[in-house]
Design an enzyme around this catalytic site. Structure first.
Site, mmCIF file in Angstrom:
data_model
loop_
_atom_site.group_PDB
_atom_site.id
_atom_site.type_symbol
_atom_site.label_atom_id
_atom_site.label_comp_id
_atom_site.label_asym_id
_atom_site.label_seq_id
_atom_site.Cartn_x
_atom_site.Cartn_y
_atom_site.Cartn_z
ATOM 1 N N LYS A 186 2.691 -37.107 28.924
ATOM 2 C CA LYS A 186 1.226 -37.506 29.174
ATOM 3 C C LYS A 186 1.098 -37.616 30.554
ATOM 4 O O LYS A 186 0.021 -37.288 31.170
ATOM 5 C CB LYS A 186 1.112 -38.936 28.350
ATOM 6 C CG LYS A 186 0.989 -38.307 26.901
ATOM 7 C CD LYS A 186 0.356 -39.682 26.091
ATOM 8 C CE LYS A 186 0.152 -39.404 24.737
ATOM 9 N NZ LYS A 186 1.181 -38.801 23.860
ATOM 10 N N GLU A 222 -3.661 -46.733 30.324
ATOM 11 C CA GLU A 222 -4.850 -46.215 30.594
ATOM 12 C C GLU A 222 -6.204 -47.186 30.179
ATOM 13 O O GLU A 222 -5.794 -48.111 29.471
ATOM 14 C CB GLU A 222 -5.244 -45.055 29.795
ATOM 15 C CG GLU A 222 -4.426 -43.874 30.223
ATOM 16 C CD GLU A 222 -4.559 -42.651 29.373
ATOM 17 O OE1 GLU A 222 -4.112 -41.420 29.981
ATOM 18 O OE2 GLU A 222 -5.289 -42.753 28.267
ATOM 19 N N HIS A 255 -4.812 -46.106 15.111
ATOM 20 C CA HIS A 255 -4.851 -44.916 15.983
ATOM 21 C C HIS A 255 -4.420 -43.705 15.392
ATOM 22 O O HIS A 255 -4.106 -42.679 16.010
ATOM 23 C CB HIS A 255 -3.671 -45.271 17.171
ATOM 24 C CG HIS A 255 -3.965 -46.730 17.724
ATOM 25 N ND1 HIS A 255 -5.231 -47.005 18.193
ATOM 26 C CD2 HIS A 255 -3.257 -48.034 17.720
ATOM 27 C CE1 HIS A 255 -5.036 -48.214 18.613
ATOM 28 N NE2 HIS A 255 -4.038 -48.726 18.387
ATOM 29 N N ARG A 304 1.744 -27.619 19.474
ATOM 30 C CA ARG A 304 2.162 -27.344 18.133
ATOM 31 C C ARG A 304 0.845 -27.258 17.392
ATOM 32 O O ARG A 304 -0.094 -27.261 17.691
ATOM 33 C CB ARG A 304 2.897 -28.418 17.507
ATOM 34 C CG ARG A 304 2.254 -29.852 17.518
ATOM 35 C CD ARG A 304 2.986 -30.970 16.658
ATOM 36 N NE ARG A 304 2.418 -32.077 17.161
ATOM 37 C CZ ARG A 304 1.363 -32.947 16.690
ATOM 38 N NH1 ARG A 304 0.477 -32.253 15.769
ATOM 39 N NH2 ARG A 304 1.028 -33.956 16.949
#
Length: 731
Positions: free
Chosen positions: A163, A247, A282, A340
């Site tokens: 990430k 973040e 999430h 994917r």
């Protein structure tokens, strides 16, 4: 239009990606096209594989096999000991046992899977999603051994799998990213300082994460260390890497993602976007395509930026570029790229009339994309509802158990049920708790919602908790119908989505009572006649007692009801329903039930039956299902569901009662951390034990302040649902 101007400035001022990036050193850049028709190219079409191995399980393995079989490609399954009788094993042309139940000892054993490729003669591996699907080392090992990987090259996977690295790449490619720290310093104190600079709330995310695993929202500094430790443990178990990034957490975001596809010939396209905003823990539970209520310019920019992301890493195959979008301004930021096929890919297939698994097979064989951008058309609207074994009323905690009864909506061109289980299968603690994906389509969003609501009403599962009822309430929510979706939707609609339990209808009580009487009489007849009774023996034997009556007590939540069934002669019965206090609720006369046992029982008994009965002026036609595990009777009455319990004698009930002051396991699980010891003084809500179930961690907190008397399990122990974990000293 500040947003659009900002995006256009980013595009116009885009800088070339530095050639010095270590993770991109092995990438060779090439020219991509998104306009020239693929069919006009005279390049000879390459043959597809004769045999492929699917390195996965469950519904995605079955999904890949269906397309492969349609295309004349043989399939090889791998399976763990827990999956020996699974649907994907039965669908495959060949199957190989690769280890015990834990994923680390089976589906994550790359060397064992490669050995099966050699032994079976498969030419390629389809990784599905999860497990090894985004493992760059695995893809590169296959390439070095001449085995095709039906997915992107390892270099692209490595670049986008991190990430932090992917965000640097996106910034250089002109794609906006969320403010945060994406660096390599993983010192806990340093990360906490970064969080304070970013400003709370913040989001801790596993660098190699996906599917919500290793993701934690931190509201205040005092919780940072605990959330960081939990994120790292979960990330290490799921991805073998505990590095994280921090973040800014947007308080009213939407989750919008774009399906992209690229081939080895420089062609790259997008297949429009999906909205996956409504989530719990999430993780997505319902997705739709296209995303509702986007400005046309924003929709166009999303597609362009997603294709730019794919081009930046010389992508090949199916991928999804995920963005987080401010719901007020529609400003969007890059989150990550999943290298994917996504769980929710069927909604894209529905609106584009494509088979993305077929596209994967074509691209992996070296052929061009079946369609390019100007040939891809979006038609209609589609939803995917994920059917999970979980208890929404208990924080969406996953559930395990046997599927005692399973009935799905009738599949059609507008209704797909993608699953890897059937009635009688067990949802275990070792794998993801998803039972199926219900995918529907309509000419527009409202039409698709009608199809979804009808299909959910026809979905029947008994044996464990599911989220079907929750999904029905969600699909009926006025704000969801109005497309007012964002990631905080569930928390903002708790009263609507989790209403107080209403009392059951008198008709449901009567149907449960009649079914119970018929079942009891059937068993009695079987006992009397040595198991040779007919399916109608229950009614026949009951009918012989012209003056008989039977009384059934049924519990529904905290309420208790009594139904007295009395024979009035000539196959007719009267039923009187009373409350626990003796007040009459309803009475039905001239009831003549028709009962057809459901398949799956032993002899002429079954897990239940189909009951037809005229109750006053309403003809009821219901499936009634018995579950011996919890002594329940479930009535599926034309979209309405009622679950009753037949009270058990007290001397049986006491055996399963938790000790006073004890904390019990909310699900079958594995102990991963014990945070207290006997004699410790704890405050209310202090963490006691960390559990792991179905690849997710759950923190069990103290229900009260007090002193710990006993801790019953240690790290690594497997625990059944309802077992005592920790006991407090009696006050």
């Amino acid at each position: 239009m500040t947003l659009l101007r900002a995006h256009l400035r980013l595009s116009a001022g885009r800088k070339a990606l530095p050639r010095t990036s270590a993770s991109l050193a092995s990438l060779s850049f090439r020219h991509y096209s998104s306009a020239a028709p693929a069919m006009s190219d005279t390049t000879e079409r390459k043959p597809l594989f004769d045999k492929i191995l699917i390195a996965n399980r469950g519904e995605i393995a079955c999904r890949v096999m269906h397309t492969a079989k349609r295309m004349g490609i043989k399939t090889v399954a791998v399976y763990s000991e827990a999956d020996a009788d699974s649907m994907h094993v039965k669908l495959a042309d060949e199957a190989y046992l690769i280890g015990t139940a834990p994923a680390a000892e089976s589906y994550l054993r790359a060397d064992t899977i490669i050995d099966v490729v050699r032994r079976s003669g498969a030419q390629a591996i389809h990784p599905g999603y999860g497990f090894l699907s985004e493992n760059a080392k695995f893809a590169e090992t296959l390439a070095s051994q001449g085995i095709a990987f039906i997915g992107p090259p390892g270099a692209a996977m490595r670049a986008m799998g991190s990430k932090s690295e992917s965000k640097r790449i996106m910034q250089n490619a002109g794609v906006p990213v969320v403010p945060g720290y994406h660096g390599e310093n993983q010192d806990a104190e340093f990360l906490k300082q970064q969080a304070e600079q970013i400003g709370y709330p913040v989001l801790i995310k596993a660098v190699l994460g996906g599917g919500g695993k290793g993701m934690r929202i931190v509201e205040k500094p005092a919780d940072f260390e605990m959330m960081l430790d939990s994120s790292r443990r979960e990330a290490l178990k799921s991805f073998g890497d505990d590095n994280v990034l921090v973040e800014k957490y947007l308080t009213k975001p939407r989750h919008v993602e774009v399906q992209v596809f690229a081939d080895k010939h420089g062609n790259a396209v997008h297949l429009f976007e999906r909205d996956c905003s409504v989530q719990r823990r999430h993780q997505k539970i319902i997705e739709e395509a296209p995303a509702p209520d986007l400005l046309p310019e924003v929709r166009r920019l999303l597609g362009e930026k997603a294709v730019a992301a794919a081009k930046a890493v010389n992508y090949e195959g199916a991928g999804t570029v995920e963005f987080i979008m401010d719901d007020e301004t529609q400003q969007f930021y890059f989150m990550e790229m999943n290298t994917r096929l996504q769980v929710e890919h069927p909604v894209t297939e529905m609106i584009t009339n494509t088979d993305l698994v077929q596209w994967q097979l074509e691209v992996a064989a070296g052929n061009r994309l079946p369609k390019l951008q100007n040939e891809i058309v979006c038609t209609g609207h589609a939803f995917e509802a994920r059917i999970y074994a979980e208890n929404p009323e208990n924080g969406f905690l996953p559930d395990t158990g046997r599927l005692v009864h399973l009935a799905t909506p009738q599949p059609s061109s507008d209704v797909r049920v993608e699953t890897g289980v059937q009635a009688g299968d067990v949802i275990s603690v070792y794998y993801d708790p998803m039972i199926a994906k219900l995918v529907v389509r309509g000419k527009d969003r409202q039409a698709a919602l009608r199809v979804l609501r009808k299909a959910l009403a026809e979905y029947e599962i008994v044996g464990l908790h599911t989220n079907i009822g929750f999904l029905r309430r969600l699909a009926e929510s006025p704000d969801f119908v109005a497309a007012k979706v964002e990631t905080g939707f569930i928390n903002k609609h708790l009263d609507e989505l989790f209403p107080l339990v209403a009392q059951p209808s008198a008709e449901s009580i009567v149907q449960a009572a009649l079914a119970h009487v018929i079942d009891s009489s059937t068993k009695a007849a079987l006992s009397t006649h040595g198991g040779l009774a007919s399916p109608w023996a229950a009614i026949d034997s009951f009918r012989l007692n012209a003056f008989g009556s039977q009384t059934t007590t049924l519990a529904y939540g905290d309420h208790q009801y009594t139904a007295k069934v009395h024979v009035v002669g000539n196959g007719m019965y009267s039923v009187c329903v009373t409350s626990a206090s003796g007040d009459k609720i309803a009475e039905f006369h001239n009831v003549q039930p028709l009962w057809e046992p459901l398949p799956g029982g032993v002899g002429s008994t079954s897990a239940g039956g189909h009951l037809r009965a005229l109750l006053n002026d309403r003809l009821c036609a219901s499936n009634v299902v018995f579950n011996d595990k919890d002594s329940s009777i479930t009535v599926f009455d034309q979209g309405r569901v009622a679950v009753f319990k037949v009270p058990v004698p007290q001397y049986f009930d006491d055996a399963g009662t938790a000790s006073p002051g004890s904390v019990t396991a909310p699900m079958s699980c594995k102990i991963v951390q014990v945070m207290v010891e006997p004699g410790a003084e704890v405050e209310q809500n202090a963490p006691l034990v960390v559990l792991e179930a179905m690849k997710m961690e759950h923190v069990i907190k103290a229900p009260k302040a007090g002193k710990i008397a006993s801790v019953y399990y240690k790290v690594g122990d497997l625990v059944e649902e309802g077992k005592n974990l920790v006991a407090f000293e009696n006050e």
